[in-house]
Design an enzyme around this catalytic site. Sequence first.
Site, PDB file in Angstrom:
ATOM      1  N   ARG A  59     -13.767  -7.653   2.435  1.00 43.50           N
ATOM      2  CA  ARG A  59     -12.346  -7.337   2.163  1.00 43.50           C
ATOM      3  C   ARG A  59     -11.488  -8.525   2.578  1.00 43.50           C
ATOM      4  O   ARG A  59     -10.512  -8.863   1.908  1.00 43.50           O
ATOM      5  CB  ARG A  59     -11.914  -6.091   2.949  1.00 43.50           C
ATOM      6  CG  ARG A  59     -12.479  -4.805   2.458  1.00 43.50           C
ATOM      7  CD  ARG A  59     -11.770  -4.327   1.180  1.00 43.50           C
ATOM      8  NE  ARG A  59     -10.550  -3.613   1.458  1.00 43.50           N
ATOM      9  CZ  ARG A  59      -9.327  -3.957   1.089  1.00 43.50           C
ATOM     10  NH1 ARG A  59      -9.124  -5.057   0.386  1.00 43.50           N
ATOM     11  NH2 ARG A  59      -8.264  -3.236   1.389  1.00 43.50           N
TER      12      ARG A  59
ATOM     13  N   GLN B 233     -10.185  -3.477  -3.000  1.00 43.05           N
ATOM     14  CA  GLN B 233     -11.476  -2.971  -2.527  1.00 43.05           C
ATOM     15  C   GLN B 233     -12.569  -3.222  -3.562  1.00 43.05           C
ATOM     16  O   GLN B 233     -13.697  -3.602  -3.224  1.00 43.05           O
ATOM     17  CB  GLN B 233     -11.370  -1.471  -2.223  1.00 43.05           C
ATOM     18  CG  GLN B 233     -12.655  -0.857  -1.722  1.00 43.05           C
ATOM     19  CD  GLN B 233     -13.042  -1.338  -0.329  1.00 43.05           C
ATOM     20  OE1 GLN B 233     -12.230  -1.281   0.576  1.00 43.05           O
ATOM     21  NE2 GLN B 233     -14.271  -1.805  -0.157  1.00 43.05           N
TER      22      GLN B 233
ATOM     23  N   HIS C 277      -7.337   0.939  -6.572  1.00 44.19           N
ATOM     24  CA  HIS C 277      -7.626   0.214  -5.318  1.00 44.19           C
ATOM     25  C   HIS C 277      -8.334  -1.104  -5.661  1.00 44.19           C
ATOM     26  O   HIS C 277      -9.492  -1.314  -5.304  1.00 44.19           O
ATOM     27  CB  HIS C 277      -8.492   1.097  -4.411  1.00 44.19           C
ATOM     28  CG  HIS C 277      -8.490   0.668  -2.982  1.00 44.19           C
ATOM     29  ND1 HIS C 277      -7.701  -0.357  -2.489  1.00 44.19           N
ATOM     30  CD2 HIS C 277      -9.193   1.133  -1.906  1.00 44.19           C
ATOM     31  CE1 HIS C 277      -7.909  -0.504  -1.203  1.00 44.19           C
ATOM     32  NE2 HIS C 277      -8.807   0.380  -0.822  1.00 44.19           N
TER      33      HIS C 277
ATOM     34  N   ASP D 282     -16.963   7.754  -1.796  1.00 38.90           N
ATOM     35  CA  ASP D 282     -15.716   7.597  -1.040  1.00 38.90           C
ATOM     36  C   ASP D 282     -15.433   8.934  -0.356  1.00 38.90           C
ATOM     37  O   ASP D 282     -16.087   9.947  -0.654  1.00 38.90           O
ATOM     38  CB  ASP D 282     -14.593   7.235  -2.038  1.00 38.90           C
ATOM     39  CG  ASP D 282     -13.292   6.807  -1.381  1.00 38.90           C
ATOM     40  OD1 ASP D 282     -13.240   6.701  -0.141  1.00 38.90           O
ATOM     41  OD2 ASP D 282     -12.315   6.583  -2.123  1.00 38.90           O
TER      42      ASP D 282
ATOM     43  N   ARG E 185       0.887  -1.175   0.000  1.00 36.19           N
ATOM     44  CA  ARG E 185       0.000   0.000   0.000  1.00 36.19           C
ATOM     45  C   ARG E 185       0.918   1.216   0.000  1.00 36.19           C
ATOM     46  O   ARG E 185       1.733   1.391   0.900  1.00 36.19           O
ATOM     47  CB  ARG E 185      -0.908  -0.007   1.228  1.00 36.19           C
ATOM     48  CG  ARG E 185      -1.712   1.269   1.374  1.00 36.19           C
ATOM     49  CD  ARG E 185      -2.765   1.182   2.455  1.00 36.19           C
ATOM     50  NE  ARG E 185      -3.944   0.476   1.996  1.00 36.19           N
ATOM     51  CZ  ARG E 185      -5.181   0.632   2.510  1.00 36.19           C
ATOM     52  NH1 ARG E 185      -5.366   1.470   3.502  1.00 36.19           N
ATOM     53  NH2 ARG E 185      -6.194  -0.042   2.040  1.00 36.19           N
TER      54      ARG E 185
ATOM     55  N   CYS F 267     -16.280   2.442   0.814  1.00 33.53           N
ATOM     56  CA  CYS F 267     -15.133   1.597   1.183  1.00 33.53           C
ATOM     57  C   CYS F 267     -14.621   1.868   2.599  1.00 33.53           C
ATOM     58  O   CYS F 267     -13.791   1.116   3.098  1.00 33.53           O
ATOM     59  CB  CYS F 267     -14.024   1.735   0.156  1.00 33.53           C
ATOM     60  SG  CYS F 267     -13.395   3.413  -0.022  1.00 33.53           S
TER      61      CYS F 267
HETATM   62  N1  NVA Z   1      -9.805   6.745  -1.771  1.00 36.15           N
HETATM   63  C1  NVA Z   1      -9.458   6.385  -0.414  1.00 36.15           C
HETATM   64  C2  NVA Z   1      -9.760   4.938  -0.167  1.00 36.15           C
HETATM   65  C3  NVA Z   1      -9.553   4.513   1.253  1.00 36.15           C
HETATM   66  C4  NVA Z   1      -9.789   3.036   1.488  1.00 36.15           C
HETATM   67  C5  NVA Z   1      -7.997   6.696  -0.172  1.00 36.15           C
HETATM   68  O1  NVA Z   1      -7.175   6.445  -1.058  1.00 36.15           O
HETATM   69  O2  NVA Z   1      -7.684   7.224   0.880  1.00 36.15           O
END
Ligand code: NVA
Length: 221
Positions: free
Chosen positions: A204, A50, A47, A136, A20, A176
Amino acid sequence: EPIADSAKVISRMVDLVMIRTFEQTKIDAFAENSRVPVINGLTNEFHPCQILADIFTFIEHRGSIAGKTVAWVGDGNNMANTWLQASEILGFKVHVSTPRGYEIDQSVAGIRSSSSYQVFKDPMQACAKADLVTTDVWTSMGFEAENEERRKAFANWRVNDAMMQVAQPDALFMHCLPAHRGEEVDADVIDGPQSVVWDEAENRMHVQKALMEYLLLGKQA
Ligand code: NVA
C-alpha cells in the site's frame, strides 16, 4: 461549505489531494472543482489504491496478472467493484461469489461489459482453479448497522482451506485488512503459506508513493 468551494480553496494550497469518504459523488464533485489531482482513498463504491497494491503484490509473486483468474468471495463492495474495473484494463478474469442481496451492480461498478467476470452461487466454484483468492470484511465502513444481518447472510462465504484446495496449487490469498479470523476468513488461510497479506499491506505504501510520483512528475523512465 459546498464541496465545490472547498475544492477551489484547498487545491490552490497543495499539489495533490487524497480523500477517503463515503459517497463517490463527493470525490467527483471535489475533483471537478480541483486544480490538482484528487486520489480516491476509498469510497463506498471504489478502492483503487488498494487494488493497485494487490495487483502489484500479485505481480511481485507470480508475474503478469493478464490471463489469470481472481476469485472474489464475499461482499459485492468497493473492493469487488474495483477488481472488475481493473480486470477490464489489465485483461484478467474475476470469479465473483456473493450472498444473495449483496451482488455486484455492474452499473455502480462502472464497467463496460460482463465479459471479464463470471458470477457463481457457490464460493467453492468461484475458487476452482483461481490464481488468487481474495475477500474482505463482511461489513464495510459505514454499513455497521447491518452487521448482524450480514453475519447471517455471509456465513457460507468464509474463505477456508477447502476453497484454497480447489484453487491452483500455487494460488495466493489476499485480504485488504483489517481481517476478522473466523468471519470472512479462517485463521489457517490468512496465517497460512499461501497468504501474502503482509506484503500486500506493505505494498500500500509503495504503490501510493508511485502514484504520487506519477501524478506530480508524470511517467518516469
Ligand atoms: N471494504 C472495506 C475496505 C477496507 C480497507 C471498507 O470499505 O470498509
